[in-house]
Design a protein around this motif. Structure first.
Motif, PDB file in Angstrom:
ATOM      1  N   LEU A  45      38.895 183.516  32.680  1.00 53.99           N
ATOM      2  CA  LEU A  45      39.668 183.075  33.782  1.00 53.99           C
ATOM      3  C   LEU A  45      39.180 183.423  35.162  1.00 53.99           C
ATOM      4  CD1 LEU A  45      43.398 184.438  32.958  1.00 53.99           C
ATOM      5  CD2 LEU A  45      42.436 181.932  33.399  1.00 53.99           C
ATOM      6  N   MET A  46      38.374 184.472  35.430  1.00 60.18           N
ATOM      7  CA  MET A  46      37.477 184.676  36.443  1.00 60.18           C
ATOM      8  C   MET A  46      36.373 183.735  36.608  1.00 60.18           C
ATOM      9  SD  MET A  46      34.303 186.159  37.245  1.00 60.18           S
ATOM     10  CE  MET A  46      34.034 186.770  35.622  1.00 60.18           C
ATOM     11  N   ALA A  47      35.997 183.563  35.748  1.00 63.41           N
ATOM     12  CA  ALA A  47      34.621 182.467  35.833  1.00 63.41           C
ATOM     13  C   ALA A  47      35.173 181.107  36.152  1.00 63.41           C
ATOM     14  CB  ALA A  47      33.985 182.452  34.582  1.00 63.41           C
ATOM     15  N   LEU A  48      36.285 180.778  35.485  1.00 65.88           N
ATOM     16  CA  LEU A  48      36.611 179.266  35.985  1.00 65.88           C
ATOM     17  C   LEU A  48      37.249 179.451  37.414  1.00 65.88           C
ATOM     18  CD1 LEU A  48      37.499 176.578  34.960  1.00 65.88           C
ATOM     19  CD2 LEU A  48      39.640 177.445  34.437  1.00 65.88           C
ATOM     20  N   ARG A  49      38.017 180.575  37.860  1.00 65.24           N
ATOM     21  CA  ARG A  49      38.358 180.374  39.155  1.00 65.24           C
ATOM     22  C   ARG A  49      37.174 180.526  40.268  1.00 65.24           C
ATOM     23  NH1 ARG A  49      42.858 184.919  37.700  1.00 65.24           N
ATOM     24  NH2 ARG A  49      44.538 183.273  36.558  1.00 65.24           N
ATOM     25  N   ARG A  50      36.109 181.449  39.741  1.00 63.37           N
ATOM     26  CA  ARG A  50      34.885 181.643  40.601  1.00 63.37           C
ATOM     27  C   ARG A  50      34.204 180.129  40.832  1.00 63.37           C
ATOM     28  NH1 ARG A  50      31.059 186.690  40.717  1.00 63.37           N
ATOM     29  NH2 ARG A  50      33.263 187.668  40.692  1.00 63.37           N
ATOM     30  N   HIS A  51      33.939 179.368  39.719  1.00 65.60           N
ATOM     31  CA  HIS A  51      33.526 178.017  39.788  1.00 65.60           C
ATOM     32  C   HIS A  51      34.391 176.895  40.641  1.00 65.60           C
ATOM     33  CE1 HIS A  51      30.000 176.231  37.973  1.00 65.60           C
ATOM     34  NE2 HIS A  51      30.595 175.064  37.647  1.00 65.60           N
TER      35      HIS A  51
ATOM     36  N   GLN B 244      42.844 181.785  23.878  1.00 63.13           N
ATOM     37  CA  GLN B 244      43.279 181.602  25.239  1.00 63.13           C
ATOM     38  C   GLN B 244      42.156 182.246  25.963  1.00 63.13           C
ATOM     39  OE1 GLN B 244      47.188 183.650  25.068  1.00 63.13           O
ATOM     40  NE2 GLN B 244      46.180 185.543  24.770  1.00 63.13           N
ATOM     41  N   PHE B 245      42.339 182.223  27.220  1.00 60.30           N
ATOM     42  CA  PHE B 245      41.363 182.849  28.057  1.00 60.30           C
ATOM     43  C   PHE B 245      41.337 184.187  28.330  1.00 60.30           C
ATOM     44  CE2 PHE B 245      41.734 178.627  30.476  1.00 60.30           C
ATOM     45  CZ  PHE B 245      40.649 178.171  30.123  1.00 60.30           C
ATOM     46  N   SER B 246      40.225 184.856  28.271  1.00 62.71           N
ATOM     47  CA  SER B 246      40.207 186.284  28.586  1.00 62.71           C
ATOM     48  C   SER B 246      40.249 186.542  30.035  1.00 62.71           C
ATOM     49  CB  SER B 246      38.930 186.986  28.050  1.00 62.71           C
ATOM     50  OG  SER B 246      37.858 186.562  28.782  1.00 62.71           O
ATOM     51  N   SER B 247      40.195 187.451  30.442  1.00 60.79           N
ATOM     52  CA  SER B 247      40.501 187.833  31.930  1.00 60.79           C
ATOM     53  C   SER B 247      39.012 187.483  32.560  1.00 60.79           C
ATOM     54  CB  SER B 247      40.899 189.375  32.249  1.00 60.79           C
ATOM     55  OG  SER B 247      39.692 190.217  31.488  1.00 60.79           O
TER      56      SER B 247
ATOM     57  N   TYR C 202      32.148 190.377  23.053  1.00 63.25           N
ATOM     58  CA  TYR C 202      33.021 189.416  23.444  1.00 63.25           C
ATOM     59  C   TYR C 202      33.518 188.494  22.208  1.00 63.25           C
ATOM     60  CZ  TYR C 202      31.692 190.430  28.392  1.00 63.25           C
ATOM     61  OH  TYR C 202      31.690 191.130  29.269  1.00 63.25           O
ATOM     62  N   GLU C 203      33.131 188.693  20.996  1.00 64.15           N
ATOM     63  CA  GLU C 203      33.579 188.256  19.861  1.00 64.15           C
ATOM     64  C   GLU C 203      34.876 188.219  19.626  1.00 64.15           C
ATOM     65  OE1 GLU C 203      31.197 189.175  16.234  1.00 64.15           O
ATOM     66  OE2 GLU C 203      29.215 188.889  17.360  1.00 64.15           O
ATOM     67  N   GLY C 204      35.707 187.270  19.395  1.00 62.68           N
ATOM     68  CA  GLY C 204      37.271 187.413  19.212  1.00 62.68           C
ATOM     69  C   GLY C 204      37.568 187.735  20.777  1.00 62.68           C
ATOM     70  N   VAL C 205      37.232 187.495  21.881  1.00 68.93           N
ATOM     71  CA  VAL C 205      37.706 187.738  23.078  1.00 68.93           C
ATOM     72  C   VAL C 205      37.438 186.768  24.043  1.00 68.93           C
ATOM     73  CG1 VAL C 205      37.752 189.511  24.981  1.00 68.93           C
ATOM     74  CG2 VAL C 205      37.259 190.231  22.773  1.00 68.93           C
TER      75      VAL C 205
END
Length: 221
Positions: free
Chosen positions: A211-217, A205-208, A190-193
């Protein structure tokens, strides 16, 4: 990379936050989400409660103070980084929005740029919860209710050791973490990702999976 502290209300006890969890290899979406949301190692129980803002209105934020060490180009870069972070979060498709504070109202999330390199604890700042902490790059403090787990307010502290080229990445990470995704991940994959990488501030910017984590939260309505 951020250090975090969680203060529970109305109780006065401070809960020490787990700053990061060490893992290996790419995580499943569920493991990734639970790690950043409640400090759960893959397949294990949460190390702390999941915290959320009420999602019935935008969470407001502002740069509340900026010491002279940041005046000039650093101040402009910091302000631009906040604008970009607001845009990225609001475009994420999650059921939470953030917005600059208006009309002199108190902000939900206050951001402070402090003339400290982290070699000594903060003192005399006048910022709630800050004195006694050390800040090298950035630090997040979140206050939440112990009964409902709702976040009441948050403070983000930046120090001088954070290089100007990392402002955009760090600002996006800190504001996202102030929304309740408080734990970083230490994992070379996850470094640099991911913005949640403990060992890098290289992505703006967000990785995929971010984004998933923010939407799930905060599930979209």
């Amino acid at each position: 990379m951020a250090l975090t502290m969680v203060c529970m209300l109305p109780a006065t006890r401070t809960q020490a936050a787990q700053d990061f969890v060490v893992t290996q290899g790419r995580l499943s979406d569920t493991d990734f989400y639970r790690l950043v949301a409640c400090a759960a190692p893959p397949g294990e129980a949460c190390a702390r409660a999941m915290l959320h803002w009420p999602a019935d209105r935008p969470v407001t934020l502002e740069i509340a103070s900026m010491d002279r060490a940041f005046l000039g180009g650093k101040a402009k870069r910091a302000e631009a980084a906040l604008v970009r972070a607001v845009q990225y979060i609001n475009d994420a498709g999650a059921g939470i929005q953030v917005a600059p504070v208006r009309d002199g109202q108190p902000a939900d999330i206050t951001i402070h740029f402090l003339d400290t390199d982290g070699r000594a604890p903060l003192a005399g700042t006048g910022i709630e919860g800050a004195d006694g902490l050390t800040v090298t790059g950035a630090r997040v403090i979140v206050w939440s209710r112990s009964d409902t787990r709702e976040i009441q307010r948050a403070t983000i502290l930046f120090g001088t050791r954070l290089h100007i080229r990392h402002y955009e990445s760090a600002m996006l990470e800190e504001v996202t973490q102030a929304l309740g995704l408080l734990t970083d991940i230490r994992n070379p994959v996850y470094e640099g990702v991911s913005i949640f990488s403990q060992d890098s501030n290289d992505t703006k910017q967000f990785s995929s999976q971010d984004l998933m984590a923010l939407r799930r939260h905060y599930p979209p309505e």
